[in-house]
Design a protein around this motif. Structure first.
Motif, PDB file in Angstrom:
ATOM      1  N   LYS A   1      27.537  40.542  86.636  1.00  0.00           N
ATOM      2  CA  LYS A   1      26.817  39.589  87.483  1.00  0.00           C
ATOM      3  C   LYS A   1      26.764  40.094  88.930  1.00  0.00           C
ATOM      4  O   LYS A   1      25.715  40.070  89.567  1.00  0.00           O
TER       5      LYS A   1
ATOM      6  N   THR B   1      23.422  41.902  91.886  1.00  0.00           N
ATOM      7  CA  THR B   1      23.066  41.226  93.135  1.00  0.00           C
ATOM      8  C   THR B   1      22.534  42.216  94.163  1.00  0.00           C
ATOM      9  O   THR B   1      22.726  43.417  94.057  1.00  0.00           O
TER      10      THR B   1
ATOM     11  N   VAL C   1      21.568  38.068  98.613  1.00  0.00           N
ATOM     12  CA  VAL C   1      22.259  36.936  97.984  1.00  0.00           C
ATOM     13  C   VAL C   1      23.745  36.969  98.356  1.00  0.00           C
ATOM     14  O   VAL C   1      24.614  37.098  97.525  1.00  0.00           O
TER      15      VAL C   1
ATOM     16  N   THR D   1      26.141  34.445  96.602  1.00  0.00           N
ATOM     17  CA  THR D   1      26.440  34.829  95.217  1.00  0.00           C
ATOM     18  C   THR D   1      27.482  35.940  95.196  1.00  0.00           C
ATOM     19  O   THR D   1      28.421  35.909  94.395  1.00  0.00           O
TER      20      THR D   1
ATOM     21  N   ASP E   1      30.940  34.422  96.449  1.00  0.00           N
ATOM     22  CA  ASP E   1      31.536  33.559  95.425  1.00  0.00           C
ATOM     23  C   ASP E   1      31.986  34.371  94.208  1.00  0.00           C
ATOM     24  O   ASP E   1      33.067  34.151  93.663  1.00  0.00           O
TER      25      ASP E   1
END
Length: 149
Positions: free
Chosen positions: A20, A24, A28, A31, A34
């Motif tokens: 994930k 990116t 972002v 994102t 986090d």
């Protein structure tokens, strides 16, 4: 509790977080921030239960001693790379490259544990010993996750 299954589940979750994060871009930032925090929390708990419970048990056996010692060192390297990644702004152009290095190190470590260490653990310990180890690891995980909240 089967400690091998528990740790493999952790590995799957870490790999999913890495994938994930790898997808990116600098745009972002939330994102990335986090996701990196989630990864750090997952790694902290996982490394702790391995280093406090699993590794000391496996270090006692000649067959698993070398890979256990190597795993301690790999955790150390991952921690160094993660610290550098966390110190780098997520919008920095070098962040993605640092993530790639962290990802490669983590994937190597995961592969080695799953392909070698876990198989050897099943050879040197019986089911009852592994279950007891897994129960201790699950209890420690509970302590660590409730303390983090």
């Amino acid at each position: 509790m089967d400690p091998i299954k528990m740790l493999k589940q952790d590995h799957d979750e870490v790999k999913a977080l890495l994938e994930k994060l790898d997808k990116t871009t600098e745009r972002v930032e939330v994102t990335r921030t986090d996701g990196l925090e989630q990864l750090r929390q997952k790694l902290d708990v996982h490394e702790t239960i391995e280093e406090e419970i699993l590794y000391p048990a496996l270090k006692e056996f000649a067959k698993t001693k070398a890979i256990t010692l190597e795993s301690y060192e790999e955790h150390h390297v991952v921690d160094l790379v993660m610290a550098e990644l966390e110190a780098t702004p997520v919008s920095d152009e070098t962040w993605a490259a640092k993530l790639t290095v962290a990802k490669e190190n983590l994937e190597h470590h995961i592969d080695e544990e799953e392909d070698q260490m876990f198989k050897q653990a099943r050879q040197v310990m019986n089911e009852a010993e592994l279950e007891a180890l897994g129960d201790r690891m699950a209890a420690r995980r509970g302590e660590l996750t409730s303390a983090a909240r």
